[in-house]
Motif scaffolding. Structure first.
Motif, PDB file in Angstrom:
ATOM      1  N   PHE A 124       1.297   1.501   5.384  1.00 33.68           N
ATOM      2  CA  PHE A 124       1.487   2.193   4.117  1.00 33.68           C
ATOM      3  C   PHE A 124       2.959   2.529   3.929  1.00 33.68           C
ATOM      4  O   PHE A 124       3.613   3.006   4.861  1.00 33.68           O
ATOM      5  N   GLN A 125       3.462   2.315   2.725  1.00 32.17           N
ATOM      6  CA  GLN A 125       4.812   2.721   2.362  1.00 32.17           C
ATOM      7  C   GLN A 125       4.714   4.174   1.909  1.00 32.17           C
ATOM      8  O   GLN A 125       4.077   4.463   0.904  1.00 32.17           O
ATOM      9  N   VAL A 126       5.304   5.088   2.666  1.00 34.08           N
ATOM     10  CA  VAL A 126       5.239   6.509   2.340  1.00 34.08           C
ATOM     11  C   VAL A 126       6.390   6.835   1.389  1.00 34.08           C
ATOM     12  O   VAL A 126       7.548   6.513   1.665  1.00 34.08           O
ATOM     13  N   SER A 127       6.042   7.432   0.253  1.00 34.08           N
ATOM     14  CA  SER A 127       7.034   7.740  -0.770  1.00 34.08           C
ATOM     15  C   SER A 127       6.739   9.110  -1.367  1.00 34.08           C
ATOM     16  O   SER A 127       5.580   9.529  -1.431  1.00 34.08           O
ATOM     17  N   ASN A 128       7.773   9.802  -1.796  1.00 37.72           N
ATOM     18  CA  ASN A 128       7.612  11.130  -2.379  1.00 37.72           C
ATOM     19  C   ASN A 128       7.255  10.982  -3.861  1.00 37.72           C
ATOM     20  O   ASN A 128       8.111  11.113  -4.735  1.00 37.72           O
ATOM     21  N   ILE A 129       5.984  10.681  -4.115  1.00 32.45           N
ATOM     22  CA  ILE A 129       5.495  10.493  -5.480  1.00 32.45           C
ATOM     23  C   ILE A 129       4.367  11.480  -5.742  1.00 32.45           C
ATOM     24  O   ILE A 129       3.759  11.998  -4.811  1.00 32.45           O
ATOM     25  N   CYS A 130       4.078  11.719  -7.007  1.00 30.44           N
ATOM     26  CA  CYS A 130       2.974  12.597  -7.384  1.00 30.44           C
ATOM     27  C   CYS A 130       1.658  11.910  -7.091  1.00 30.44           C
ATOM     28  O   CYS A 130       1.535  10.698  -7.173  1.00 30.44           O
ATOM     29  N   SER A 131       0.668  12.710  -6.779  1.00 31.95           N
ATOM     30  CA  SER A 131      -0.658  12.188  -6.486  1.00 31.95           C
ATOM     31  C   SER A 131      -1.699  13.097  -7.100  1.00 31.95           C
ATOM     32  O   SER A 131      -1.518  14.309  -7.176  1.00 31.95           O
ATOM     33  N   SER A 132      -2.821  12.522  -7.503  1.00 32.79           N
ATOM     34  CA  SER A 132      -3.917  13.315  -8.040  1.00 32.79           C
ATOM     35  C   SER A 132      -4.884  13.723  -6.939  1.00 32.79           C
ATOM     36  O   SER A 132      -5.913  14.322  -7.204  1.00 32.79           O
ATOM     37  N   ILE A 133      -4.556  13.405  -5.679  1.00 32.99           N
ATOM     38  CA  ILE A 133      -5.439  13.739  -4.568  1.00 32.99           C
ATOM     39  C   ILE A 133      -5.120  15.157  -4.103  1.00 32.99           C
ATOM     40  O   ILE A 133      -3.980  15.494  -3.839  1.00 32.99           O
ATOM     41  N   PHE A 134      -6.157  15.970  -3.989  1.00 32.98           N
ATOM     42  CA  PHE A 134      -5.988  17.338  -3.511  1.00 32.98           C
ATOM     43  C   PHE A 134      -6.842  17.531  -2.282  1.00 32.98           C
ATOM     44  O   PHE A 134      -7.977  17.112  -2.228  1.00 32.98           O
ATOM     45  N   PHE A 135      -6.290  18.199  -1.286  1.00 37.68           N
ATOM     46  CA  PHE A 135      -7.041  18.496  -0.063  1.00 37.68           C
ATOM     47  C   PHE A 135      -7.448  19.946  -0.057  1.00 37.68           C
ATOM     48  O   PHE A 135      -6.820  20.804  -0.556  1.00 37.68           O
TER      49      PHE A 135
ATOM     50  N   ASN B 170       0.859  -1.175   0.000  1.00 33.03           N
ATOM     51  CA  ASN B 170       0.000   0.000   0.000  1.00 33.03           C
ATOM     52  C   ASN B 170       0.896   1.226   0.000  1.00 33.03           C
ATOM     53  O   ASN B 170       1.758   1.362   0.862  1.00 33.03           O
ATOM     54  N   VAL B 171       0.681   2.121  -0.943  1.00 35.62           N
ATOM     55  CA  VAL B 171       1.526   3.304  -1.085  1.00 35.62           C
ATOM     56  C   VAL B 171       0.749   4.538  -0.653  1.00 35.62           C
ATOM     57  O   VAL B 171      -0.418   4.711  -1.008  1.00 35.62           O
ATOM     58  N   CYS B 172       1.420   5.391   0.109  1.00 34.11           N
ATOM     59  CA  CYS B 172       0.837   6.677   0.516  1.00 34.11           C
ATOM     60  C   CYS B 172       1.786   7.771   0.057  1.00 34.11           C
ATOM     61  O   CYS B 172       2.936   7.831   0.500  1.00 34.11           O
ATOM     62  N   PRO B 173       1.341   8.642  -0.834  1.00 34.44           N
ATOM     63  CA  PRO B 173       2.198   9.761  -1.250  1.00 34.44           C
ATOM     64  C   PRO B 173       2.555  10.650  -0.054  1.00 34.44           C
ATOM     65  O   PRO B 173       1.735  10.848   0.852  1.00 34.44           O
ATOM     66  N   LEU B 174       3.746  11.189  -0.054  1.00 37.43           N
ATOM     67  CA  LEU B 174       4.214  12.046   1.028  1.00 37.43           C
ATOM     68  C   LEU B 174       3.268  13.223   1.254  1.00 37.43           C
ATOM     69  O   LEU B 174       2.987  13.596   2.392  1.00 37.43           O
ATOM     70  N   LYS B 175       2.732  13.790   0.178  1.00 39.92           N
ATOM     71  CA  LYS B 175       1.811  14.928   0.305  1.00 39.92           C
ATOM     72  C   LYS B 175       0.567  14.532   1.100  1.00 39.92           C
ATOM     73  O   LYS B 175       0.088  15.289   1.938  1.00 39.92           O
TER      74      LYS B 175
END
Length: 137
Positions: free
Chosen positions: A126-137, A73-78
């Motif tokens: 979750f594996q936290v990684s500095n990747i791009c994400s399409s999720i916006f808060f 499971n990947v969680c973007p750093l953002k």
């Protein structure tokens, strides 16, 4: 997985391979299913990903990709930052993940979160990684 295990009756002399196969079959019975009424209007065929909304750290994560075939499971750093997680909340990891594009991505650490999906709360690493994400808060 433990819920699936509790629903199975497995003899104590079962091999590890058979146990894994049994658990995988048990989890397949608890599936999200759709009917023709759920298809996008004007199309009987699509290949859109299934996203759901979940709660983690008391906040709503509006788009979570469901893929039970993934190895992790990947969680973007953002997203982790928006959830209020800091470096001190992560368990160190030396894991390197290879993306679909065959590029290597460093895992910054592992965050184990209580995730609410409807009425169910599940502890998920979750594996936290500095990747791009399409999720916006």
């Amino acid at each position: 997985m433990s819920k699936a295990h509790n629903q199975c009756q497995v003899p104590s002399d079962t091999s590890p391979e058979t146990l894994v196969a049994t658990l995988m079959n048990a989890t397949k019975t608890a599936a999200i299913t759709f009917t023709d009424k759920d298809l996008p209007s004007g199309s009987s065929d699509h290949n859109k990903a299934l996203y759901i909304q979940v709660m983690a750290c008391g906040k709503t994560v509006p788009k979570v990709l469901i893929d039970n075939g993934s190895a992790l499971n990947v969680c973007p750093l953002k997203v982790a930052s928006c959830l209020g997680l800091e470096a001190s909340d992560l368990t160190p990891s030396d894991l390197i993940v290879r993306a679909y594009s065959n590029t290597k991505r460093e895992v910054l650490g592992v965050a184990t979160l209580d995730v609410s999906i409807g009425p169910t709360v599940i502890k998920i690493p979750f594996q936290v990684s500095n990747i791009c994400s399409s999720i916006f808060f």
